[in-house]
Design a protein around this motif. Structure first.
Motif, PDB file in Angstrom:
ATOM      1  N   PHE A   2       0.920  -1.097  -0.109  1.00 48.05           N
ATOM      2  CA  PHE A   2       0.271   0.085  -0.401  1.00 48.05           C
ATOM      3  C   PHE A   2       0.728   1.276  -0.094  1.00 48.05           C
ATOM      4  CE2 PHE A   2      -1.862   2.966   3.066  1.00 48.05           C
ATOM      5  CZ  PHE A   2      -2.735   3.557   2.100  1.00 48.05           C
ATOM      6  N   ILE A   3       1.948   1.411   0.835  1.00 51.01           N
ATOM      7  CA  ILE A   3       2.188   2.956   1.428  1.00 51.01           C
ATOM      8  C   ILE A   3       3.440   2.688  -0.313  1.00 51.01           C
ATOM      9  CG2 ILE A   3       4.166   4.110   2.628  1.00 51.01           C
ATOM     10  CD1 ILE A   3       2.654   2.671   4.706  1.00 51.01           C
ATOM     11  N   ASP A  55       9.432  -7.065  -3.469  1.00 54.47           N
ATOM     12  CA  ASP A  55       8.205  -7.791  -2.856  1.00 54.47           C
ATOM     13  C   ASP A  55       8.533  -9.164  -3.483  1.00 54.47           C
ATOM     14  OD1 ASP A  55       5.204  -7.534  -1.993  1.00 54.47           O
ATOM     15  OD2 ASP A  55       5.792  -5.633  -1.681  1.00 54.47           O
ATOM     16  N   ASN A  56       7.989  -9.937  -2.388  1.00 53.83           N
ATOM     17  CA  ASN A  56       7.179 -11.726  -3.560  1.00 53.83           C
ATOM     18  C   ASN A  56       6.006 -11.375  -3.390  1.00 53.83           C
ATOM     19  OD1 ASN A  56       6.047 -10.594  -0.120  1.00 53.83           O
ATOM     20  ND2 ASN A  56       6.722 -12.432   0.620  1.00 53.83           N
ATOM     21  N   ALA A 115       3.618 -11.417  -1.589  1.00 56.65           N
ATOM     22  CA  ALA A 115       3.057 -11.543  -0.309  1.00 56.65           C
ATOM     23  C   ALA A 115       1.304 -11.052  -0.304  1.00 56.65           C
ATOM     24  CB  ALA A 115       3.007 -12.285   0.866  1.00 56.65           C
ATOM     25  N   ARG A 116       1.331  -9.833  -0.262  1.00 53.26           N
ATOM     26  CA  ARG A 116       0.198  -8.924   0.535  1.00 53.26           C
ATOM     27  C   ARG A 116       0.327  -7.670  -0.855  1.00 53.26           C
ATOM     28  NH1 ARG A 116      -1.739  -4.725   4.265  1.00 53.26           N
ATOM     29  NH2 ARG A 116      -3.355  -5.256   4.683  1.00 53.26           N
ATOM     30  N   GLY A 117       1.521  -6.819  -1.517  1.00 50.55           N
ATOM     31  CA  GLY A 117       1.249  -6.043  -2.389  1.00 50.55           C
ATOM     32  C   GLY A 117       0.668  -6.739  -3.609  1.00 50.55           C
ATOM     33  N   GLY A 135      10.700 -11.723  -4.913  1.00 46.91           N
ATOM     34  CA  GLY A 135      11.241 -12.743  -4.254  1.00 46.91           C
ATOM     35  C   GLY A 135      11.333 -12.934  -2.361  1.00 46.91           C
ATOM     36  N   ASP A 136      11.703 -14.045  -2.223  1.00 47.98           N
ATOM     37  CA  ASP A 136      10.968 -13.509  -0.532  1.00 47.98           C
ATOM     38  C   ASP A 136      12.228 -13.556  -0.169  1.00 47.98           C
ATOM     39  OD1 ASP A 136      11.077 -14.646   2.542  1.00 47.98           O
ATOM     40  OD2 ASP A 136      10.170 -16.145   1.848  1.00 47.98           O
ATOM     41  N   SER A 189       7.286  -5.729   5.576  1.00 43.79           N
ATOM     42  CA  SER A 189       7.131  -6.483   6.410  1.00 43.79           C
ATOM     43  C   SER A 189       5.760  -7.482   6.397  1.00 43.79           C
ATOM     44  CB  SER A 189       6.367  -5.072   6.681  1.00 43.79           C
ATOM     45  OG  SER A 189       6.076  -5.360   8.396  1.00 43.79           O
ATOM     46  N   THR A 244      10.823   1.690   8.569  1.00 43.61           N
ATOM     47  CA  THR A 244       8.644   2.954   8.786  1.00 43.61           C
ATOM     48  C   THR A 244       8.896   1.539   9.877  1.00 43.61           C
ATOM     49  OG1 THR A 244       8.449   0.628   6.854  1.00 43.61           O
ATOM     50  CG2 THR A 244       8.693   2.675   6.134  1.00 43.61           C
ATOM     51  N   SER A 245       8.332   2.227  11.379  1.00 40.58           N
ATOM     52  CA  SER A 245       8.262   1.791  12.431  1.00 40.58           C
ATOM     53  C   SER A 245       6.652   2.216  12.379  1.00 40.58           C
ATOM     54  CB  SER A 245       8.789   2.556  13.062  1.00 40.58           C
ATOM     55  OG  SER A 245       8.058   1.554  15.563  1.00 40.58           O
ATOM     56  N   THR A 246       5.878   2.233  13.519  1.00 44.00           N
ATOM     57  CA  THR A 246       4.495   2.060  13.922  1.00 44.00           C
ATOM     58  C   THR A 246       3.884   2.597  14.737  1.00 44.00           C
ATOM     59  OG1 THR A 246       2.588   1.119  14.735  1.00 44.00           O
ATOM     60  CG2 THR A 246       4.668  -0.192  14.816  1.00 44.00           C
ATOM     61  N   ASN A 268      -2.126   4.865  11.641  1.00 42.72           N
ATOM     62  CA  ASN A 268      -2.923   5.411  10.834  1.00 42.72           C
ATOM     63  C   ASN A 268      -3.130   5.392   9.594  1.00 42.72           C
ATOM     64  OD1 ASN A 268      -3.900   4.492  13.636  1.00 42.72           O
ATOM     65  ND2 ASN A 268      -4.864   3.289  12.995  1.00 42.72           N
ATOM     66  N   VAL A 269      -2.771   5.297   8.292  1.00 40.09           N
ATOM     67  CA  VAL A 269      -1.925   5.341   7.333  1.00 40.09           C
ATOM     68  C   VAL A 269      -3.387   4.674   6.184  1.00 40.09           C
ATOM     69  CG1 VAL A 269      -0.944   5.925   5.302  1.00 40.09           C
ATOM     70  CG2 VAL A 269       0.083   6.006   7.295  1.00 40.09           C
ATOM     71  N   HIS A 305      -7.438  -3.636   6.754  1.00 38.36           N
ATOM     72  CA  HIS A 305      -8.041  -2.227   7.311  1.00 38.36           C
ATOM     73  C   HIS A 305      -8.895  -1.731   7.744  1.00 38.36           C
ATOM     74  CE1 HIS A 305      -3.455  -0.630   6.503  1.00 38.36           C
ATOM     75  NE2 HIS A 305      -3.460  -2.130   6.057  1.00 38.36           N
TER      76      HIS A 305
HETATM   77  N1  LIG Z   1      -0.128   1.364   6.826  1.00 44.46           N
HETATM   78  C1  LIG Z   1      -0.068   1.858   7.971  1.00 44.46           C
HETATM   79  O1  LIG Z   1      -0.626   2.716   8.496  1.00 44.46           O
HETATM   80  C2  LIG Z   1       1.249   1.793   8.684  1.00 44.46           C
HETATM   81  C3  LIG Z   1       1.364   1.428  10.380  1.00 44.46           C
HETATM   82  C4  LIG Z   1       2.427   1.645  10.843  1.00 44.46           C
HETATM   83  C5  LIG Z   1       3.848   1.009   9.790  1.00 44.46           C
HETATM   84  N2  LIG Z   1       3.479   0.759   8.786  1.00 44.46           N
HETATM   85  C6  LIG Z   1       4.616  -0.378   7.918  1.00 44.46           C
HETATM   86  O2  LIG Z   1       5.028   0.724   7.164  1.00 44.46           O
HETATM   87  C7  LIG Z   1       5.075  -0.152   5.929  1.00 44.46           C
HETATM   88  C8  LIG Z   1       4.065   0.013   5.036  1.00 44.46           C
HETATM   89  O3  LIG Z   1       2.894  -1.109   5.215  1.00 44.46           O
HETATM   90  P1  LIG Z   1       1.745  -1.388   4.324  1.00 44.46           P
HETATM   91  O4  LIG Z   1       0.805  -0.305   4.847  1.00 44.46           O
HETATM   92  O5  LIG Z   1       1.852  -0.465   2.844  1.00 44.46           O
HETATM   93  O6  LIG Z   1       2.037  -2.831   3.998  1.00 44.46           O
HETATM   94  P2  LIG Z   1       1.932  -3.830   3.011  1.00 44.46           P
HETATM   95  O7  LIG Z   1       1.390  -5.140   3.401  1.00 44.46           O
HETATM   96  O8  LIG Z   1       0.425  -2.869   1.923  1.00 44.46           O
HETATM   97  O9  LIG Z   1       3.381  -3.717   2.251  1.00 44.46           O
HETATM   98  C9  LIG Z   1       4.383  -4.880   3.090  1.00 44.46           C
HETATM   99  C10 LIG Z   1       4.946  -5.586   1.476  1.00 44.46           C
HETATM  100  O10 LIG Z   1       5.896  -5.998   1.911  1.00 44.46           O
HETATM  101  C11 LIG Z   1       5.897  -6.733   1.554  1.00 44.46           C
HETATM  102  N3  LIG Z   1       6.435  -8.597   1.747  1.00 44.46           N
HETATM  103  C12 LIG Z   1       6.201  -8.886   2.802  1.00 44.46           C
HETATM  104  N4  LIG Z   1       6.744  -9.865   3.235  1.00 44.46           N
HETATM  105  C13 LIG Z   1       7.585 -10.262   2.497  1.00 44.46           C
HETATM  106  C14 LIG Z   1       9.398 -10.499   1.963  1.00 44.46           C
HETATM  107  N5  LIG Z   1       9.063 -12.418   2.693  1.00 44.46           N
HETATM  108  N6  LIG Z   1       9.714 -10.532   1.361  1.00 44.46           N
HETATM  109  C15 LIG Z   1       9.409  -9.836   0.143  1.00 44.46           C
HETATM  110  N7  LIG Z   1       8.480  -8.758   0.810  1.00 44.46           N
HETATM  111  C16 LIG Z   1       7.490  -9.143   1.293  1.00 44.46           C
HETATM  112  C17 LIG Z   1       4.279  -7.609   1.060  1.00 44.46           C
HETATM  113  O11 LIG Z   1       3.851  -7.891  -0.099  1.00 44.46           O
HETATM  114  C18 LIG Z   1       3.793  -5.875   1.141  1.00 44.46           C
HETATM  115  O12 LIG Z   1       4.298  -5.511  -0.018  1.00 44.46           O
HETATM  116  C19 LIG Z   1       5.261  -1.906   6.735  1.00 44.46           C
HETATM  117  O13 LIG Z   1       6.964  -1.660   7.270  1.00 44.46           O
HETATM  118  C20 LIG Z   1       4.331  -1.207   7.698  1.00 44.46           C
HETATM  119  O14 LIG Z   1       4.220  -2.165   9.084  1.00 44.46           O
HETATM  120  C21 LIG Z   1       2.109   0.863   7.678  1.00 44.46           C
END
Ligand SMILES: NC(=O)c1ccc[n+]([C@@H]2O[C@H](COP(=O)([O-])OP(=O)(O)OC[C@H]3O[C@@H](n4cnc5c(N)ncnc54)[C@H](O)[C@@H]3O)[C@@H](O)[C@H]2O)c1
Length: 331
Positions: free
Chosen positions: A13-14, A34-35, A37-39, A59-60, A82, A122-124, A188-189, A198
């Motif tokens: 997402f971000i 990226d792998n 997994a979520r993106g 890749g992972d 993450s 990127t932390s939280t 809370n993005v 979310h």
């Molecule tokens: N969205 C929020 O409100 C928020 C709040 C606090 C912190 N964060 C942090 O910001 C960062 C981005 O958050 P987001 O909302 O975009 O999350 P997201 O889950 O959309 O993005 C995380 C990405 O990491 C990738 N990933 C996970 N495991 C992997 C692996 N083993 N190898 C390669 N890629 C891998 C996923 O496929 C995904 O594309 C994260 O580190 C998250 O902890 C986000």
């Protein structure tokens, strides 16, 4: 020579939105790792990558060998990879520990053997959630409050534990090994294309299913919601402004709203005319949360521009159109 920038976890997402912003506003050589997994490799992602010739390295990255596919030199690395979300933390806490720790450690060790100018981690806000409830620190909350885990055995906190490791890991590796680093703590993005785990897309799905009475979990808890375009600007400023090495920034907004307000406004947008019923929320969920963003304002020139009602309206409209076009709910 163009700057080389790597977005690790850049399909999420971000990360996708930072990639889009950089592609549209800078002349950089961009790589997304990226792998998936979520993106998602959806139409939007594929169009961005194709239009701006972004390199994708799939890749992972919990496997240290995967890093061999990357170049040895980058000017900037955004470390976003993450496993995220309260649902994941509660259901697969062991995987949160394994995956997030491996991603942090492997990235640090890869940085050690590569030539990297700067890493943004990127932390939280979850890192200090316990501090507020246990010690009554002030709200809006600045960066320097102590970080605290209220209950170390509770699965929910595994995510914050790994993010604390990341903050400490990047700050200390950077100091000893001589690369630059900056930490952003997101609050809370939200926005279009953030998946369905979310709170906001979850509400859209529940309203569309016709839940009645509509349960308002944690109605009097407060949060401050930061629209994705503001979060992206804050993140890029934290990476690019001079004097940010070794610093931590709260990225969010100071508009503190209750979950009740959020749900009632969403209900109005969804044209819901039924009744609401207040209900308790997750154990371990912090009662109030709002960042003090004075440091980001004064040192980065960060100023959130999208108020919560505008951002929420755009997000709800996006999700409604997405589902009305026949797309399915995904993770
Ligand atoms: N969205 C929020 O409100 C928020 C709040 C606090 C912190 N964060 C942090 O910001 C960062 C981005 O958050 P987001 O909302 O975009 O999350 P997201 O889950 O959309 O993005 C995380 C990405 O990491 C990738 N990933 C996970 N495991 C992997 C692996 N083993 N190898 C390669 N890629 C891998 C996923 O496929 C995904 O594309 C994260 O580190 C998250 O902890 C986000």
């Amino acid at each position: 020579m163009k700057k080389k920038v790597l977005l690790l976890g850049g399909a999420g997402f971000i990360g996708y939105n930072i990639g889009k912003y950089l592609a549209e506003n800078r002349d950089y050589d961009l790589t997304i790792a990226d792998n998936f997994a979520r993106g998602k490799q959806d139409e939007l992602f594929n169009a961005l990558v194709a239009e701006h010739s972004i390199k994708v390295v799939e890749g992972d990255y919990t496997d240290p060998k995967t890093y061999d596919q990357l170049d040895e030199t980058y000017d900037q690395v955004y470390m976003l990879a993450s496993v995220v979300g309260v649902d994941n933390a509660n259901s697969i806490p062991h995987e949160i520990i394994r995956i997030n720790t491996a991603l942090i450690y492997n990235t640090l060790e890869w940085v050690r053997r590569s030539k990297i100018g700067k890493v943004l981690f990127t932390s939280t806000s979850e890192c200090y959630a316990g501090t507020i409830d246990a010690f009554g620190y002030k709200i809006p909350t600045p960066e320097e409050v102590p970080l605290c885990i209220e209950d170390i055995s509770h699965p929910r906190f595994t995510y914050a534990v790994t993010k604390m490791l990341g903050e400490s890991g990047f700050l200390n590796y950077a100091r000893i090994l001589g690369f630059e680093t900056t930490i952003v703590r997101y609050h809370n993005v939200y926005g279009p294309r953030m998946g369905f785990k979310h709170v906001i897309p979850h509400l859209v799905v529940r309203f569309r299913k016709g839940e009645e009475p509509f349960k308002v979990y944690g109605h009097d808890q407060t949060r401050s919601f930061c629209y994705i375009t503001d979060a992206v600007e804050g993140t890029v400023l934290a990476m690019e402004q001079p004097g940010t090495n070794g610093q931590i920034y709260h990225i969010g907004t100071e508009e503190e709203i209750s979950i009740g307000d959020l749900i009632h406004f969403t209900g109005d947008l969804m044209k819901f005319t039924g009744s609401y019923e207040n209900a308790p929320t997750y154990p371990g969920s912090v009662s109030r949360r709002c960042p003090d963003i004075t440091k980001a304002r004064t040192q980065l020139g960060f100023e959130p521009r999208v108020d919560w009602k505008t951002g929420l309206t755009q997000t709800i409209n996006w999700y409604n159109s997405y589902l009305e076009e026949g797309n399915k709910v995904y993770e």
